[in-house]
Write a protein that holds these residues in place. Sequence first.
Motif, PDB file in Angstrom:
ATOM      1  N   GLU A  20       0.927 -13.511  -5.258  1.00  0.00           N
ATOM      2  CA  GLU A  20       0.943 -12.113  -5.676  1.00  0.00           C
ATOM      3  C   GLU A  20      -0.421 -11.668  -6.202  1.00  0.00           C
ATOM      4  OE1 GLU A  20       3.128  -9.052  -8.767  1.00  0.00           O
ATOM      5  OE2 GLU A  20       3.857 -11.107  -8.618  1.00  0.00           O
ATOM      6  N   LYS A  32      -2.642  -8.594  -4.690  1.00  0.00           N
ATOM      7  CA  LYS A  32      -3.097  -7.421  -5.449  1.00  0.00           C
ATOM      8  C   LYS A  32      -4.575  -7.151  -5.190  1.00  0.00           C
ATOM      9  CE  LYS A  32       0.089  -8.157  -9.256  1.00  0.00           C
ATOM     10  NZ  LYS A  32       0.171  -8.541 -10.665  1.00  0.00           N
ATOM     11  N   ASN A  46      -0.036   3.192  -5.885  1.00  0.00           N
ATOM     12  CA  ASN A  46       1.374   3.267  -6.288  1.00  0.00           C
ATOM     13  C   ASN A  46       2.105   1.962  -6.009  1.00  0.00           C
ATOM     14  OD1 ASN A  46       1.232   5.835  -7.371  1.00  0.00           O
ATOM     15  ND2 ASN A  46       1.758   6.832  -5.452  1.00  0.00           N
ATOM     16  N   ILE A  47       1.792   1.331  -4.893  1.00  0.00           N
ATOM     17  CA  ILE A  47       2.390   0.030  -4.581  1.00  0.00           C
ATOM     18  C   ILE A  47       2.016  -0.974  -5.670  1.00  0.00           C
ATOM     19  CG2 ILE A  47       2.301  -1.956  -3.005  1.00  0.00           C
ATOM     20  CD1 ILE A  47       2.007   0.127  -0.713  1.00  0.00           C
ATOM     21  N   ARG A  90      -4.995  -5.748  -1.697  1.00  0.00           N
ATOM     22  CA  ARG A  90      -4.508  -4.358  -1.662  1.00  0.00           C
ATOM     23  C   ARG A  90      -5.508  -3.403  -2.310  1.00  0.00           C
ATOM     24  NH1 ARG A  90       0.210  -3.485   0.392  1.00  0.00           N
ATOM     25  NH2 ARG A  90       1.777  -5.109   0.398  1.00  0.00           N
ATOM     26  N   LYS A 149      -1.398   5.901  -2.293  1.00  0.00           N
ATOM     27  CA  LYS A 149      -0.187   5.162  -1.914  1.00  0.00           C
ATOM     28  C   LYS A 149      -0.363   3.679  -2.242  1.00  0.00           C
ATOM     29  CE  LYS A 149       2.866   4.163   1.962  1.00  0.00           C
ATOM     30  NZ  LYS A 149       3.109   4.351   3.394  1.00  0.00           N
ATOM     31  N   GLN A 150      -1.545   3.143  -1.936  1.00  0.00           N
ATOM     32  CA  GLN A 150      -1.807   1.740  -2.256  1.00  0.00           C
ATOM     33  C   GLN A 150      -1.769   1.509  -3.767  1.00  0.00           C
ATOM     34  OE1 GLN A 150      -2.350  -1.086  -0.144  1.00  0.00           O
ATOM     35  NE2 GLN A 150      -1.390   0.431   1.165  1.00  0.00           N
ATOM     36  N   HIS A 208       3.719  -1.118  -9.526  1.00  0.00           N
ATOM     37  CA  HIS A 208       5.007  -1.740  -9.845  1.00  0.00           C
ATOM     38  C   HIS A 208       4.854  -3.057 -10.595  1.00  0.00           C
ATOM     39  CE1 HIS A 208       7.050   1.340  -7.646  1.00  0.00           C
ATOM     40  NE2 HIS A 208       6.344   1.081  -6.556  1.00  0.00           N
TER      41      HIS A 208
END
Length: 166
Positions: free
Chosen positions: A106, A110, A134-135, A113, A131-132, A138
């Motif tokens: 993970e 990150k 926002n992903i 991303r 959008k990226q 989380h």
Amino acid sequence: MNKKATTFYLQNKLDSAFLYLNKSIEIDAKNTASISTKMSLYIKQKKYAEALAENSTLLKLNSDSGGTYFIRGILLERLQDSAKAKEAFLKSVSIFDIDLSKVREEKQSKSIRMNRAISLLFLGDDQAFKKQLNILSHSKDEWDKKMLKTYHKITKKSITNNILSE
């Protein structure tokens, strides 16, 4: 030799740093660390065409580096070649997509991303950039949340200034 060159680089003794980097590259023409440091020295000196030449060498040695294509895009923009810069940013996004499909951790996901998001920002796709982010939002990690607040404020200009030491 690269360590010694880096020490001189950090001391702002650029001539000595270049001397050691050139020796290091002469010994091992595939020494990407030395080539990358040499590219950084040219950037520091605002010799963007020379930095681009070193970037080209890096890509010949490792053509699947999204970060190297991203730096290429920035250098090409600075040299006012928008079409080639766009190609480089698109290539960086496609490489980051491939990297994302392979990664299992993970934390590494990150990072990829975020790099992908920044490449999208440079392509002028603010919506995909957000959008990226926002992903990534989380995440339950507090440090990640703090970093994302910072990234929501970044601009193309601030990143370029940071990379080009302006």
